[in-house]
Design a protein around this motif. Structure first.
Motif, PDB file in Angstrom:
ATOM      1  N   ASP A 325      14.472 -70.183 -65.413  1.00 30.63           N
ATOM      2  CA  ASP A 325      14.614 -68.947 -66.172  1.00 30.63           C
ATOM      3  C   ASP A 325      14.428 -67.733 -65.256  1.00 30.63           C
ATOM      4  N   THR A 326      15.059 -66.650 -65.595  1.00 28.66           N
ATOM      5  CA  THR A 326      14.953 -65.420 -64.803  1.00 28.66           C
ATOM      6  C   THR A 326      14.865 -64.218 -65.740  1.00 28.66           C
ATOM      7  N   VAL A 327      14.411 -63.104 -65.208  1.00 36.50           N
ATOM      8  CA  VAL A 327      14.507 -61.821 -65.915  1.00 36.50           C
ATOM      9  C   VAL A 327      15.374 -60.918 -65.044  1.00 36.50           C
ATOM     10  N   SER A 328      16.307 -60.232 -65.652  1.00 35.30           N
ATOM     11  CA  SER A 328      17.198 -59.357 -64.878  1.00 35.30           C
ATOM     12  C   SER A 328      16.583 -57.972 -64.700  1.00 35.30           C
ATOM     13  N   ILE A 329      16.858 -57.419 -63.557  1.00 31.04           N
ATOM     14  CA  ILE A 329      16.416 -56.052 -63.278  1.00 31.04           C
ATOM     15  C   ILE A 329      17.654 -55.226 -62.939  1.00 31.04           C
ATOM     16  N   HIS A 385      28.034 -64.368 -66.075  1.00 33.15           N
ATOM     17  CA  HIS A 385      27.464 -65.201 -65.012  1.00 33.15           C
ATOM     18  C   HIS A 385      26.337 -64.445 -64.347  1.00 33.15           C
ATOM     19  N   ASP A 386      25.542 -63.788 -65.154  1.00 29.06           N
ATOM     20  CA  ASP A 386      24.620 -62.848 -64.545  1.00 29.06           C
ATOM     21  C   ASP A 386      23.318 -63.501 -64.120  1.00 29.06           C
ATOM     22  N   HIS A 387      23.371 -64.776 -63.845  1.00 26.85           N
ATOM     23  CA  HIS A 387      22.227 -65.386 -63.217  1.00 26.85           C
ATOM     24  C   HIS A 387      22.642 -65.762 -61.806  1.00 26.85           C
ATOM     25  N   ASP A 388      21.695 -65.739 -60.932  1.00 31.94           N
ATOM     26  CA  ASP A 388      22.048 -65.942 -59.558  1.00 31.94           C
ATOM     27  C   ASP A 388      21.294 -67.140 -59.026  1.00 31.94           C
ATOM     28  N   HIS A 389      21.998 -68.249 -58.883  1.00 30.72           N
ATOM     29  CA  HIS A 389      21.323 -69.449 -58.416  1.00 30.72           C
ATOM     30  C   HIS A 389      20.986 -69.363 -56.950  1.00 30.72           C
ATOM     31  N   SER A 390      21.677 -68.500 -56.234  1.00 30.51           N
ATOM     32  CA  SER A 390      21.712 -68.716 -54.811  1.00 30.51           C
ATOM     33  C   SER A 390      21.004 -67.648 -53.998  1.00 30.51           C
ATOM     34  N   HIS A 391      20.420 -66.688 -54.638  1.00 30.70           N
ATOM     35  CA  HIS A 391      19.877 -65.599 -53.837  1.00 30.70           C
ATOM     36  C   HIS A 391      18.374 -65.610 -53.757  1.00 30.70           C
ATOM     37  N   LYS A 392      17.832 -66.785 -53.755  1.00 26.60           N
ATOM     38  CA  LYS A 392      16.396 -66.842 -53.619  1.00 26.60           C
ATOM     39  C   LYS A 392      16.022 -67.586 -52.337  1.00 26.60           C
ATOM     40  N   HIS A 393      15.076 -67.031 -51.661  1.00 27.26           N
ATOM     41  CA  HIS A 393      14.473 -67.693 -50.508  1.00 27.26           C
ATOM     42  C   HIS A 393      15.499 -68.070 -49.454  1.00 27.26           C
ATOM     43  N   LYS A 394      16.340 -67.155 -49.160  1.00 30.10           N
ATOM     44  CA  LYS A 394      17.276 -67.410 -48.080  1.00 30.10           C
ATOM     45  C   LYS A 394      16.724 -66.838 -46.803  1.00 30.10           C
ATOM     46  N   TYR A 427      16.985 -60.077 -59.815  1.00 29.84           N
ATOM     47  CA  TYR A 427      16.261 -61.033 -60.665  1.00 29.84           C
ATOM     48  C   TYR A 427      14.800 -61.214 -60.311  1.00 29.84           C
ATOM     49  N   ILE A 428      14.004 -61.464 -61.353  1.00 27.85           N
ATOM     50  CA  ILE A 428      12.650 -61.961 -61.186  1.00 27.85           C
ATOM     51  C   ILE A 428      12.732 -63.442 -61.549  1.00 27.85           C
ATOM     52  N   MET A 429      12.190 -64.271 -60.678  1.00 29.28           N
ATOM     53  CA  MET A 429      12.291 -65.709 -60.906  1.00 29.28           C
ATOM     54  C   MET A 429      11.172 -66.180 -61.831  1.00 29.28           C
ATOM     55  N   HIS A 430      11.268 -67.439 -62.222  1.00 25.53           N
ATOM     56  CA  HIS A 430      10.334 -68.007 -63.197  1.00 25.53           C
ATOM     57  C   HIS A 430       8.867 -67.842 -62.781  1.00 25.53           C
ATOM     58  N   ASP A 431       8.576 -68.015 -61.485  1.00 25.39           N
ATOM     59  CA  ASP A 431       7.176 -67.920 -61.047  1.00 25.39           C
ATOM     60  C   ASP A 431       6.722 -66.476 -60.842  1.00 25.39           C
ATOM     61  N   GLY A 432       7.618 -65.519 -61.065  1.00 25.69           N
ATOM     62  CA  GLY A 432       7.246 -64.114 -60.908  1.00 25.69           C
ATOM     63  C   GLY A 432       7.699 -63.524 -59.584  1.00 25.69           C
ATOM     64  N   SER A 433       8.181 -64.373 -58.662  1.00 27.05           N
ATOM     65  CA  SER A 433       8.659 -63.830 -57.386  1.00 27.05           C
ATOM     66  C   SER A 433      10.003 -63.123 -57.614  1.00 27.05           C
ATOM     67  N   ILE A 434      10.380 -62.309 -56.626  1.00 29.13           N
ATOM     68  CA  ILE A 434      11.629 -61.555 -56.823  1.00 29.13           C
ATOM     69  C   ILE A 434      12.721 -62.143 -55.944  1.00 29.13           C
ATOM     70  N   ASP A 435      13.959 -61.915 -56.336  1.00 27.80           N
ATOM     71  CA  ASP A 435      15.045 -62.499 -55.550  1.00 27.80           C
ATOM     72  C   ASP A 435      15.250 -61.705 -54.255  1.00 27.80           C
ATOM     73  N   ASP A 436      15.979 -62.336 -53.322  1.00 32.89           N
ATOM     74  CA  ASP A 436      16.129 -61.749 -51.991  1.00 32.89           C
ATOM     75  C   ASP A 436      16.729 -60.353 -52.026  1.00 32.89           C
ATOM     76  N   ARG A 437      17.678 -60.139 -52.921  1.00 38.22           N
ATOM     77  CA  ARG A 437      18.364 -58.849 -52.935  1.00 38.22           C
ATOM     78  C   ARG A 437      17.393 -57.732 -53.285  1.00 38.22           C
ATOM     79  N   LEU A 438      16.564 -57.976 -54.303  1.00 38.06           N
ATOM     80  CA  LEU A 438      15.617 -56.945 -54.715  1.00 38.06           C
ATOM     81  C   LEU A 438      14.586 -56.692 -53.605  1.00 38.06           C
TER      82      LEU A 438
END
Ligand code: SAM
Length: 580
Positions: A325-329, A385-394, A427-438
């Motif tokens: 799950d994510t929250v959009s920003i 398609h406003d979820h981003d599977h791929s922009h975390k922890h790159k 995006y804010i990820m499920h654990d509360g961390s933020i995605d790479d772009r943000l």
């Protein structure tokens, strides 16, 4: 329903060479509608269901394939029209027994709830998705479906249109398509796969859906003269889908052989790939057991790592504590928060624009698990398609290497894909961390003037800067996990990379980044009316006692899940700022 509908379907499935062991599994009613259940203990690797591609209900297999192709109708509209056409043929359709079973079971979709019931979901992003889907569907009907029907009055007579192609019928079939379609291959694309589509979702599934996707786009064959011609023109080394299907089959067979007590060294059989290529790739869509199951257990698979808003709008359910799950920003919220902190607000637009123009150079390759999301959105579902599977922890990719690759044309496809995601959402990820772009954007906004000049000037400096940020975040997360696992005696002593402590300037940037982030989180919470009066955990407890069921329960799961993410993120980042 008719038990007769189900037995007619099973008879039809048998006649159409869908293969399953009648003593091993059955389709029956369960807690999520119909599902597939084990009738006896079964071992991992067991091939549960094989559906020939000739019987999947796709645009290509339907009786109006030529018309849909001529009019260049694609995606969910095309598959929905194909299904409605087959339904209109009644018993003359190849799929009549299958469609009769579906037709008597209206899919439970949020768009079907009256507006006042949908209001319950207004505190979640899913509300906007559902409203957009409904609007888009009406527009697709008016602008694509109606003209198509009118253009072919010989096929779609007034009587047929009135009975089978009203907006209501279109909407219902579109929901069947949305909740059932599965990726088949690059010929059928997305299709209804009878029998396999009765397998329900589980976050910890015991089976896997396998299909060989790499077939001829022109005729659907595994090998044919079109492919031979293509092979002559193309590099020989690219057969990724074939390999992944083979690898999965091997894994399943290895499990089966383990379960049977065979001693063969399954680890060392990579050399045998050649043996698999021709004999073991079937022209079927398969469900294969990944785990042993006991008699009576439900067979489940994973539909894809979707956030709840996609689960709800695509399938009509949501998952409690969904790890995907994510929250959009919204970018605007980031700008508002940052603008209030920056002493020189004139830099804001320049920095944001630079980030948007340059970010592709720094965003690394997709995570490996992207490949495993076999039916993620299916390319069918028409919302953003406003979820981003791929922009975390790159890792920020090597800019110089990427420039070389671009010159050689290697990255063309990736660039096209990148164009697809909305640039103004993070995006804010499920654990509360933020995605790479943000994370990158906030650092670009707040970095010192001299640092920004250096980053602008040299891609190498910029890559190093962003990699350092990602590394710090990875270490912070490790620390958080290590903290939680302090008592775990078997904890591995992994070597952690060293990072320099932040200097005064670095700390200042970090503080502004965290302050802006906390502000962004509060703005997001306020915009959706998220209250602090209760915790997300309390809300979940109340929800579990509420007696809500079906869509109203799942809608509330979406609301609660988003609150949980915001709460996690506020907690995590408040702690980080207090430790500076
Ligand atoms: C592909 S169909 C699966 C078969 C379906 N149960 C039926 O009766 O035809 C997907 C639908 O099954 C239901 N479903 C599947 N997995 C579920 C789950 N874990 N929780 C709730 N509903 C689920 C949802 O209604 C979803 O739209």
């Amino acid at each position: 329903m008719a038990a007769q509908d189900l037995s007619a379907f099973l008879q039809w499935a048998h006649e159409n060479n869908i293969e399953w062991d009648k003593d091993a599994i059955e389709i029956r009613e369960g807690k999520h509608g119909l599902g597939v259940y084990a009738k006896k203990d079964l071992d991992a690797g067991f091939e549960l269901i094989q559906v020939p591609k000739s019987i999947v209900l796709s645009e290509q297999n339907s009786g109006i394939a030529n018309l849909l192709e001529e009019e260049e109708i694609e995606g969910y509209v095309s598959l929905t029209l194909a299904c409605l056409f087959e339904l209109s043929l009644g018993s003359a359709s190849n799929w009549s027994a299958y469609l009769a079973l579906l037709n008597n079971r209206r899919p439970q979709m949020a768009g079907d709830l009256p507006e006042d019931a949908r209001q319950l979901m207004k505190k979640s992003e899913v509300y906007g998705d559902i409203e957009t889907d409904l609007k888009d569907m009406q527009e697709d009907f008016d602008k694509i479906v109606v003209p198509f029907l009118e253009k072919h009055p010989d096929v779609f007579t007034t009587e047929i249109v009135t009975k089978f192609f009203s907006y209501e019928e279109f909407k219902t079939m579109a929901w069947h398509v949305s909740s059932r379609a599965m990726d088949v291959d690059n010929y059928h694309v997305s299709a209804l796969v009878p029998f396999a589509d009765f397998v329900n979702h589980n976050s910890e599934p015991n089976s896997d859906y396998l299909t060989h996707e790499d077939v001829c786009e022109i005729c659907g064959a595994l090998s044919c003269e079109h492919l031979d011609e293509l092979d002559d023109d193309e590099d020989e080394d690219e057969v990724p889908e074939l390999e992944s299907a083979v690898a999965k089959k091997k894994r399943a067979a290895a499990k089966k052989s383990e379960a049977n007590g065979d001693d063969e060294d399954t680890e060392n059989d990579d050399d045998d790939d050649a043996d698999w290529e021709d004999e073991d790739i079937n022209d079927t869509c398969d469900i294969i057991l990944d785990e042993d199951v006991k008699k009576g257990e439900e067979i489940t698979r994973h539909y894809g790592p979707f956030p709840n808003k996609i689960f709800l709008s695509k399938y009509g359910f949501a998952v409690v504590d969904n790890p995907d799950d994510t929250v959009s920003i919204q970018l605007e919220a980031v700008k508002t928060a940052a603008g209030g902190i920056l002493s020189d607000s004139s830099v804001l637009e320049e920095r944001v624009q630079w980030f948007l123009d340059t970010e592709d150079v720094f965003i690394g390759e997709d995570d490996d698990d992207e490949d495993d999301m076999e039916d993620c959105c299916d390319g069918e579902h028409d919302h953003d398609h406003d979820h981003d599977h791929s922009h975390k922890h790159k890792k920020a990719k090597d800019a110089a290497a990427s420039e070389d690759a671009d010159e050689e044309g290697d990255d063309v496809e990736e660039e096209d894909d990148d164009e697809d995601f909305p640039r103004d959402i993070m995006y804010i990820m499920h654990d509360g961390s933020i995605d790479d772009r943000l994370l990158m954007l906030l650092n670009v906004i707040f970095m010192e003037k001299e640092q920004f000049a250096k980053v602008q000037e040299s891609m190498e400096v910029a890559t190093e800067y962003f990699n350092d940020i990602f590394l710090r975040r990875a270490l912070e997360e490790d620390l958080a996990i290590d903290g939680a696992e302090e008592d775990d005696e078997e904890e591995e002593d992994d070597e952690k990379p060293e990072i320099k402590p932040l200097d005064e300037a670095g700390r200042k940037v970090r503080k502004s980044v965290l302050e802006a982030l906390l502000q962004v989180l509060r703005l997001r919470a306020d915009a959706f009316g998220v209250s602090d009066a209760t915790t997300a955990e309390e809300d979940l407890e109340a929800l579990n006692k509420s007696g809500l069921t079906g869509l109203q329960f799942y809608g509330s799961v979406c609301v609660q899940g988003e609150k949980q993410i915001l709460q996690n993120s506020l907690k995590m980042h408040s702690k980080l700022i207090s430790e500076l």
